[in-house]
Design a protein around this motif. Structure first.
Motif, PDB file in Angstrom:
ATOM      1  N   LEU A 115       0.826  -1.208   0.000  1.00 11.32           N
ATOM      2  CA  LEU A 115       0.000   0.000   0.000  1.00 11.32           C
ATOM      3  C   LEU A 115       0.858   1.256   0.000  1.00 11.32           C
ATOM      4  O   LEU A 115       0.554   2.228  -0.699  1.00 11.32           O
ATOM      5  N   ASP A 116       1.942   1.250   0.773  1.00 12.49           N
ATOM      6  CA  ASP A 116       2.838   2.407   0.813  1.00 12.49           C
ATOM      7  C   ASP A 116       3.455   2.677  -0.558  1.00 12.49           C
ATOM      8  O   ASP A 116       3.775   3.823  -0.885  1.00 12.49           O
TER       9      ASP A 116
ATOM     10  N   ARG B 110      -3.322   7.884  -1.574  1.00 14.14           N
ATOM     11  CA  ARG B 110      -4.056   8.175  -0.341  1.00 14.14           C
ATOM     12  C   ARG B 110      -5.561   8.025  -0.597  1.00 14.14           C
ATOM     13  O   ARG B 110      -6.053   8.175  -1.717  1.00 14.14           O
ATOM     14  N   ALA B 111      -6.311   7.734   0.473  1.00 18.55           N
ATOM     15  CA  ALA B 111      -7.772   7.700   0.430  1.00 18.55           C
ATOM     16  C   ALA B 111      -8.300   8.892   1.211  1.00 18.55           C
ATOM     17  O   ALA B 111      -7.661   9.366   2.160  1.00 18.55           O
ATOM     18  N   THR B 112      -9.488   9.381   0.826  1.00 14.82           N
ATOM     19  CA  THR B 112      -9.962  10.650   1.377  1.00 14.82           C
ATOM     20  C   THR B 112     -11.423  10.592   1.808  1.00 14.82           C
ATOM     21  O   THR B 112     -12.194   9.744   1.357  1.00 14.82           O
TER      22      THR B 112
ATOM     23  N   TRP C  35      -8.825   2.642   5.310  1.00 19.50           N
ATOM     24  CA  TRP C  35      -8.518   3.272   6.606  1.00 19.50           C
ATOM     25  C   TRP C  35      -7.021   3.568   6.697  1.00 19.50           C
ATOM     26  O   TRP C  35      -6.616   4.671   7.074  1.00 19.50           O
ATOM     27  N   TYR C  36      -6.204   2.596   6.337  1.00 26.06           N
ATOM     28  CA  TYR C  36      -4.751   2.768   6.402  1.00 26.06           C
ATOM     29  C   TYR C  36      -4.291   3.924   5.520  1.00 26.06           C
ATOM     30  O   TYR C  36      -3.349   4.647   5.864  1.00 26.06           O
ATOM     31  N   LEU C  37      -4.976   4.119   4.394  1.00 25.45           N
ATOM     32  CA  LEU C  37      -4.589   5.176   3.457  1.00 25.45           C
ATOM     33  C   LEU C  37      -5.193   6.531   3.811  1.00 25.45           C
ATOM     34  O   LEU C  37      -5.035   7.489   3.053  1.00 25.45           O
TER      35      LEU C  37
END
Length: 592
Positions: free
Chosen positions: A183-184, A388-390, A523-525
């Motif tokens: 994910l990173d 990233r997630a927003t 969530w992690y993002l």
């Protein structure tokens, strides 16, 4: 000198009595646990891998409490990274200090321990706990947390012959650090390697899809009985359909509230959700029966191997389960099937919950809404070179100092109280933006999912009334379709792709409360925020003060004293009750 020693001992004892009385409200009982969180090697899908266990168990042991019990959990972090446990659905009334997420607690460092102390105030039902940091839930560390009715409060069905706890969830054979690294690096996690039921892989129902040697779960039952199944989707991101061959699932409770009882042949359980079903063992036991958890809203021909299969074994069974699995929902031509099933869940207004008054006495549909928040999600995007997630264009940056701790010590810049109540026409950004919610307000939250996957959203510290969902964009006219009478009250709601879900929340629990996607990758993002709720007339009666054992971090790290470690047996969560009672006894003996 002896008198001086005696006085110190008595003072020490009375101090422990005072601490115990602070923890216990009106002499409510204590249930205590000692949790050692560590790595073990397991092979749930036939491949040895490192998983997170609690007391050497994967999944972890259940927590068994009763309404208003005081719960003490002494958590020993034996991992090689920071740890927090959170208690999904436990409302922590007036006590967000125990919630176990970064906005409320400093992490427990490796080789340290920390004791959670909270009351399950006015709650019943089925919940679960899990590690909230660093994608650790993808490796385990989860377990069932159920709260029983007090004896004086009737349950709205005959007492079951047994309680059965079932965790289901998608699973990867890569460990959580490898998934985190992917994910990173901006990569998608791809298809899971399988679905686990109680931490075990599938029964070999198919020789091609399931290899030899995989350990599977067997649920043992007796004929002619009724059992309560508490089922939790503890997975990463996959919605699952749960079913038991030849048996009906009588829905009875979800996340702390009794439902109108309805029979289902199969049921969609989304990430982070918990349900109680009653099953009656009324079949002829000509063979064992399949228990199935299969992926939803995916290409089923590609995802066939991502299916969890366990066995329901009658004590008088005449042979093993065989043949094809029971069919999943056939909704290829009816995209509203799952949504209609979700909307069929209604509150049982005639049943008592934690108190002897009907749950339905709170007429939420007639209360004026004080604020509306429209929270929009879109597929992850690149912000400052990182995927990233927003929510409303904001990707939440990890807090370094917990919110209420920063308030207590007047730490500047720990967070911002400027989260927008609707999507704004501006560039995406990383930020630490928090909702400045009004104590005693009654707010409307609309989750607008413009992402490509089904999302689950969860609010710590509260249950909310799920009043509506539909496909398309939410508008103010959508309120005309709200259920204002018997919408279920729960803490985790699914939001279908290209659709919206609306909930109503009464903000009567001060503190800092995490509002997040339960889909672990999102969530992690960064797909989360917090509701900061403070009584402007706070006098120590609406919110608990900082616990004596609080950990310090971030801007307050200088206040943290090094934890002393000893080979001597610690006063663990499991010994707190006995220790306190002994201290009280010795104090009385010495006094008299």
């Amino acid at each position: 000198m002896a008198l001086f020693g005696l006085s110190l001992f008595t003072l020490f004892s009375l101090t422990h009595i005072a601490l115990l009385s602070t923890l216990c409200s009106a002499a409510d009982p204590i249930v205590s646990y000692d949790f050692r969180v560590s790595y073990i090697t397991a092979s749930p899908l036939g491949v040895p891998q490192r998983v997170i266990a609690v007391n050497e168990k994967f999944p972890g042991p259940p927590i068994n409490a009763t309404t208003n019990n005081n719960v003490v959990v002494n958590v020993h972090n034996e991992l090689d990274e920071h740890l927090l446990l959170t208690w999904s659905g436990i409302q922590m009334r007036r006590n967000s200090w125990q919630d176990g997420v970064l906005g409320t607690n400093c992490p427990i460092p490796p080789k340290w321990n920390w004791t959670y102390q909270f009351q399950v105030k006015d709650q019943i039902g089925s919940f679960f706990y899990f590690p909230s940091l660093n994608f650790q839930r993808a490796a385990g560390g989860f377990g069932s947390f159920h709260i029983n009715n007090r004896e004086i409060i009737a349950i709205p069905f005959n007492k079951p012959d047994g309680d059965i706890f079932i965790t289901i969830g998608d699973w990867y054979t890569r460990n959580h650090t490898a998934l985190r690294t992917a994910l990173d690096a901006g990569k998608d996690l791809g298809m899971p390697d399988g679905v686990l039921i109680n931490g075990k892989g599938p029964y070999q129902y198919n020789n091609t899809l399931v290899p030899d040697g995989i350990q599977f779960e067997t649920i043992n039952v007796d004929p002619g009985k009724t059992y309560r199944l508490r089922v939790h989707n503890v997975g990463i991101s996959t919605s699952l359909n749960f079913r038991i061959q030849s048996h009906n699932l009588l829905l009875a409770e979800t996340e702390g509230h009794y439902t109108m009882q309805q029979n289902y042949t199969n049921f969609d359980i989304h990430v982070g959700q918990s349900y109680s079903f009653l099953i009656t063992t009324d079949q002829n036991a000509s063979s064992d029966y399949y228990i199935v958890a299969s992926a939803r809203f995916v290409n089923e021909s590609l995802w066939q191997r991502v299916t969890g299969v366990a066995v329901l074994h009658y004590s008088n069974s005449k042979g093993p389960a065989s043949g094809t699995l029971p069919d999943p929902p056939n909704d290829v031509y009816d995209k509203t099937w799952s949504m209609n099933q979700a909307l069929s869940i209604r509150q049982n207004g005639s049943a008592s919950g934690a108190r002897p008054n009907p749950q339905g006495s709170f007429h939420y549909g007639s209360i004026n809404i004080t604020d509306t928040y429209v929270l929009k999600t879109v597929p992850p995007q690149i912000i400052n070179g990182k995927l990233r997630a927003t929510l409303n264009g904001i990707s939440f940056s990890n807090l370094t100092t917990p919110i209420r701790l920063a308030d207590q010590h007047k730490v500047r810049g720990a967070y911002k109280l400027d989260f927008p109540n609707k999507p704004l026409n501006r560039s995406l950004r990383n930020d630490i933006s928090v909702i400045n919610a009004t104590y005693k307000g009654f707010i409307e939250i609309i989750f607008q999912n413009n992402d490509t996957t089904v999302q689950s959203f969860h609010l710590d510290g509260y249950s909310f009334f799920l009043v509506g969902m539909d496909y398309g964009e939410w508008t103010e006219d959508s309120r005309n379709r709200y259920n204002k009478w018997d919408g279920i009250s729960r803490c985790t709601a699914q939001v279908f792709s290209g659709a919206w879900t609306a909930v109503l929340v009464s903000l009567d629990n001060p503190g800092a409360w995490n509002l997040r996607s339960q889909n672990l990758d999102r969530w992690y993002l960064g797909q989360e925020t917090y509701l900061r709720i403070v009584n402007p007339e706070e006098n120590g009666e609406t919110e608990f003060s900082v616990p004596d054992n609080v950990l310090y971090c971030g801007a307050l790290a200088y206040m943290q004293k090094e934890q002393k470690h000893s080979s001597a047996t610690p006063i663990s969560g499991g010994n707190i009750k006995l220790f306190s009672l002994l201290m009280a006894f010795f104090a009385l003996v010495l006094y008299f």
